[in-house]
Design a protein around this motif. Structure first.
Motif, short mmCIF file in Angstrom:
data_model
loop_
_atom_site.label_atom_id
_atom_site.label_comp_id
_atom_site.label_asym_id
_atom_site.label_seq_id
_atom_site.Cartn_x
_atom_site.Cartn_y
_atom_site.Cartn_z
N PHE A 106 -5.38 -14.17 -14.48
CA PHE A 106 -5.40 -12.75 -14.13
C PHE A 106 -5.93 -12.54 -12.72
N LYS A 107 -6.98 -13.29 -12.35
CA LYS A 107 -7.56 -13.13 -11.02
C LYS A 107 -6.54 -13.48 -9.94
N GLY A 108 -5.79 -14.55 -10.15
CA GLY A 108 -4.78 -14.93 -9.17
C GLY A 108 -3.70 -13.88 -9.01
N ALA A 109 -3.19 -13.36 -10.15
CA ALA A 109 -2.13 -12.34 -10.10
C ALA A 109 -2.65 -11.03 -9.51
N ALA A 110 -3.87 -10.63 -9.90
CA ALA A 110 -4.43 -9.37 -9.41
C ALA A 110 -4.73 -9.46 -7.92
N THR A 111 -5.17 -10.63 -7.45
CA THR A 111 -5.45 -10.79 -6.01
C THR A 111 -4.17 -10.61 -5.20
N VAL A 112 -3.10 -11.21 -5.67
CA VAL A 112 -1.81 -11.06 -4.97
C VAL A 112 -1.38 -9.59 -4.98
N LEU A 113 -1.52 -8.93 -6.14
CA LEU A 113 -1.12 -7.52 -6.24
C LEU A 113 -1.96 -6.64 -5.32
N PHE A 114 -3.25 -6.91 -5.26
CA PHE A 114 -4.15 -6.13 -4.40
C PHE A 114 -3.74 -6.26 -2.93
N VAL A 115 -3.47 -7.46 -2.48
CA VAL A 115 -3.11 -7.67 -1.08
C VAL A 115 -1.76 -7.03 -0.77
N VAL A 116 -0.80 -7.14 -1.69
CA VAL A 116 0.52 -6.55 -1.46
C VAL A 116 0.41 -5.03 -1.32
N ILE A 117 -0.32 -4.39 -2.24
CA ILE A 117 -0.47 -2.92 -2.17
C ILE A 117 -1.21 -2.51 -0.90
N LEU A 118 -2.25 -3.27 -0.54
CA LEU A 118 -3.03 -2.92 0.64
C LEU A 118 -2.17 -3.00 1.91
N ILE A 119 -1.42 -4.09 2.06
CA ILE A 119 -0.58 -4.22 3.24
C ILE A 119 0.49 -3.13 3.27
N ALA A 120 1.10 -2.87 2.11
CA ALA A 120 2.17 -1.89 2.05
C ALA A 120 1.68 -0.46 2.25
N SER A 121 0.37 -0.22 2.21
CA SER A 121 -0.17 1.13 2.41
C SER A 121 -0.81 1.30 3.78
N VAL A 122 -1.34 0.23 4.36
CA VAL A 122 -2.03 0.33 5.65
C VAL A 122 -1.04 0.29 6.81
N VAL A 123 -0.07 -0.62 6.75
CA VAL A 123 0.86 -0.78 7.88
C VAL A 123 1.65 0.49 8.15
N PRO A 124 2.22 1.18 7.14
CA PRO A 124 2.94 2.43 7.44
C PRO A 124 2.06 3.50 8.09
N VAL A 125 0.77 3.58 7.69
CA VAL A 125 -0.14 4.55 8.31
C VAL A 125 -0.30 4.26 9.79
N LEU A 126 -0.46 2.95 10.12
CA LEU A 126 -0.58 2.58 11.53
C LEU A 126 0.68 2.95 12.30
N MET A 127 1.84 2.69 11.73
CA MET A 127 3.10 3.00 12.41
C MET A 127 3.25 4.50 12.63
N ILE A 128 2.88 5.29 11.62
CA ILE A 128 3.00 6.75 11.75
C ILE A 128 2.04 7.28 12.81
N GLU A 129 0.81 6.77 12.81
CA GLU A 129 -0.17 7.23 13.78
C GLU A 129 0.25 6.88 15.21
N PHE A 130 0.81 5.67 15.41
CA PHE A 130 1.30 5.31 16.74
C PHE A 130 2.45 6.21 17.15
N SER A 131 3.26 6.62 16.20
CA SER A 131 4.38 7.51 16.51
C SER A 131 3.90 8.92 16.87
N LEU A 132 2.89 9.43 16.16
CA LEU A 132 2.40 10.78 16.42
C LEU A 132 1.60 10.85 17.72
N GLY A 133 0.86 9.79 18.05
CA GLY A 133 0.06 9.81 19.26
C GLY A 133 -1.24 10.58 19.06
#
Length: 657
Positions: A106-133
């Motif tokens: 469970f720890k291995g699967a949950a760790t992978v899921l945590f990292v996937v969700i984190l990357i998929a939520s942080v990167v779009p915010v960065l892209m949007i903020e760079f676009s807005l200025g």
């Protein structure tokens, strides 16, 4: 145009700082009060910013609301990833009350899921903020008036957000792939591998024996190497009419048998022939690890047939003696070359030559001037002469002649740059060396090595007779033999009784003897293109033994190219090895001279054959890779761009029409 939003740019910065505090608290500082403080501050910042983002979303409308709603969605996903991460901590796992194995999975699967969700939520915010200025986005601007969102390019922000999500998911996929690869670390060697099958020589040796060959296999009960070895001997048994008896043994349960043959570890093959006092045995050790046993060079499965062939020669008969002449500046005795001619002939060695004789179960001994002037030793099976540069004394030639008259076996390899006379043996055998060097200017019939006219002296021939001394050459697929600075044999009238003569190797019909050393065919100088004799086999008349019965007379082989049996250093830039051009020729020649022509044939090797290129070919390959490949990629790109522009112009013309 400046882009206005309901929330300021620094709100996302505070959100990022909160994530950084959580990272420092959980991954850098470990246990302790500092970890708890950093993690708590980080959680407060992340949750607080998410709450503020919810307030700005509810307080606006239109395009601004959609932008704020997208940012809120990604913030909520980040919070969800932190919740999943909490379940992977010791505290979270203790609350789930799972077994140790289930908890690890469970720890291995949950760790992978945590990292996937984190990357998929942080990167779009960065892209949007760079676009807005950051311009015009220093303060909160809460308004429910749809007319206030004119400064927000919603479609641009949406596209950038989707792009960021795509990048995040691709990155997460790579991370998951790496995690799976590390957990399922399976290595596969896809290089060519095949255990060598029984060759014709090995089969012929076993067939010639009156009693069967016993093979004892000391391997673990279940072992992949043992299966490969067993399949080889089963094939050998089938090809020889079941003249091979295979026995599988365990060295612990069969300790007495293992002690008899001195087997102290697994992976030992014992070949046994005969019984009681007449019994002979030889052992071969193979690594029981299949990856090591199959390895090229050090592994033995690829060359199992050659290994077994060598051991069989030691089992089926006693060691014989091959006397190699020394003291006359031969290539096997370079120290005896006179100083005044040392620089006129190439320096050559015969390490592989002697090694091959040993594999054929011959003891190599020197035959010097003191021995030869009296007589050839009685225990000599064969006498070998390799291009003497100093003329032999008359007494030495007479000794060799008497040795032949007794039914002796002689192999002579001459060289155009060495002593070309064979003394009285020329009249006895009816052959002598002709003046000149074999040269060939047909691109198909010489080996380009140095890129100059001298390469024509590396002539290639495929003209072999069906004689027993050239069995493997005549049966080979490519049928090519390189003649390096070779001479030619010409016939003379032999003295009676004349031997039976067979020309075994000839040049191609495009070759000629270069008489003026200019590497160019010159008919005016008397040069002639034809098939020249390179090797000849001779058999003397039958003799009478002590009981008055007929026995074979002498046998002799004469070659006009000693380089056939000299070491050749081969290098492909990565490895350097010493080889001999005519290994099969030497094996068949020695077996025929020793009266073992029924043993002739191929010993199979499954080693990867190196791809050999000349310097000119290597230069072409280098240019093709360094220059040709980029040009190919550039051409494909230009063609693609041209095709897209043509389609675009076509669409515009249709719209205009």
């Amino acid at each position: 145009m400046a882009m206005r939003t309901a929330s300021p740019w620094w709100l996302s910065l505070v959100f990022g700082i909160g994530l950084l505090f959580i990272l420092l608290g959980e991954r850098v500082f470990g246990d302790g009060g500092l970890r708890a403080a950093l993690t708590m501050v980080g959680v407060i910042l992340v949750v607080g910013v998410t709450g503020v983002r919810a307030w700005t979303t509810m307080g606006t409308s239109g395009s601004r609301k959609k932008v704020e709603r997208a940012l809120l969605f990604y913030h909520l996903a980040t919070v969800a990833s932190l919740v999943v991460y909490t379940l992977t901590t010791e505290w979270g796992l203790s609350k789930l009350s799972m077994s140790e194995i289930a908890s690890a999975h469970f720890k291995g699967a949950a760790t992978v899921l945590f990292v996937v969700i984190l990357i998929a939520s942080v990167v779009p915010v960065l892209m949007i903020e760079f676009s807005l200025g950051t311009a015009l986005r220093e303060e909160f601007e809460i308004s429910s008036n749809d007319g206030d969102d004119g400064g927000v390019e919603l479609y641009r922000v949406r596209d950038v957000g989707w792009s960021g999500l795509s990048i995040a998911l691709a990155t997460a996929f790579l991370m998951v792939t790496c995690n799976v690869a590390s957990e399922r670390n399976i290595q596969r060697d896809v290089s060519y591998f095949k255990t060598s099958a029984p060759g014709t020589s090995t089969i012929n040796i076993v067939k010639a024996q009156q009693e069967p060959l016993k093979v004892l296999l000391f391997f673990p009960a279940v072992n992949e190497v043992k299966e490969q070895v067993k399949q080889y001997f089963e094939a050998l048994a089938a090809a020889t009419g079941q003249k091979v008896i295979i026995e599988e043994h365990d060295r612990y349960s069969d300790a007495t048998l293992a002690g008899k043959y001195k087997v102290t570890k697994d992976g030992v093959i014992v070949l046994v022939k005969g019984k009681d006092d007449a019994e002979k045995s030889q052992t071969l050790e193979i690594d029981t690890d299949i990856e090591k046993a199959r390895k090229q060079g050090t592994g033995k499965l690829r060359n199992l047939d050659r290994e077994i062939n060598t051991l069989l020669m030691k089992v089926v008969r006693d060691k014989r003696k091959a006397y190699v002449m020394t003291g006359h500046g031969e290539i096997n005795d370079p120290d005896s070359v006179p100083p005044d001619i040392k620089g006129k002939i190439p320096d050559r060695r015969t390490t592989v030559f002697k090694k091959r004789l040993g594999e054929l179960n011959y003891e190599v001994k020197d035959l010097g001037l003191m021995d030869l002037t009296s007589d050839v030793p009685d225990d000599a099976t064969v006498v070998i002469i390799l291009a003497p540069t100093v003329p032999l004394q008359e007494a030495e030639w007479n000794s060799l002649a008497r040795y032949l008259d007794r039914g002796g076996r002689v192999m002579i390899a001459m060289d155009p740059k060495a002593q070309m006379s064979m003394g009285p043996l020329e009249q006895k055998l009816g052959v002598r060396m002709a003046p000149g060097d074999i040269t060939d200017d047909d691109p198909k019939h010489f080996l380009p090595t140095r890129g100059g006219p001298a390469d024509r002296r590396w002539a290639i021939t495929s003209q072999f007779s069906a004689h027993a001394s050239t069995t493997q050459l005549s049966r080979s697929v490519d049928k090519g033999l390189v003649l390096i600075d070779a001479g030619a044999l010409e016939e003379v009238t032999p003295t009676a009784p004349a031997p039976t003569k067979t020309i075994t190797i000839r040049t191609m019909d495009t070759s000629w003897l270069d008489l003026n050393e200019n590497f160019t065919f010159d008919a005016v100088a008397g040069e002639k293109r034809q098939r020249y004799n390179i090797a000849a086999a001779f058999e003397g008349p039958k003799l009478k033994d002590k009981d008055g019965k007929d026995k074979d007379g002498y046998r002799a082989l004469v070659f006009s190219d000693v380089d056939l049996f000299a070491d050749l250093i081969y290098s492909n830039g990565m490895m350097r090895q010493v080889i001999m051009i005519s290994g099969p020729l030497l094996e068949d020649s020695v077996r025929w001279l020793g009266g073992e022509e029924n043993f002739t044939g191929e010993a199979v090797s499954e080693d990867d054959k190196p791809i050999k290129h000349t310097k000119d070919q290597q230069a072409k390959w280098f240019a093709l890779i360094i220059i040709g490949a980029p040009i190919l990629v550039l051409t494909i790109g230009l063609l693609g761009t041209w095709a897209r522009r043509r389609r675009s112009l076509g669409k515009k013309s249709e719209v205009m029409s």
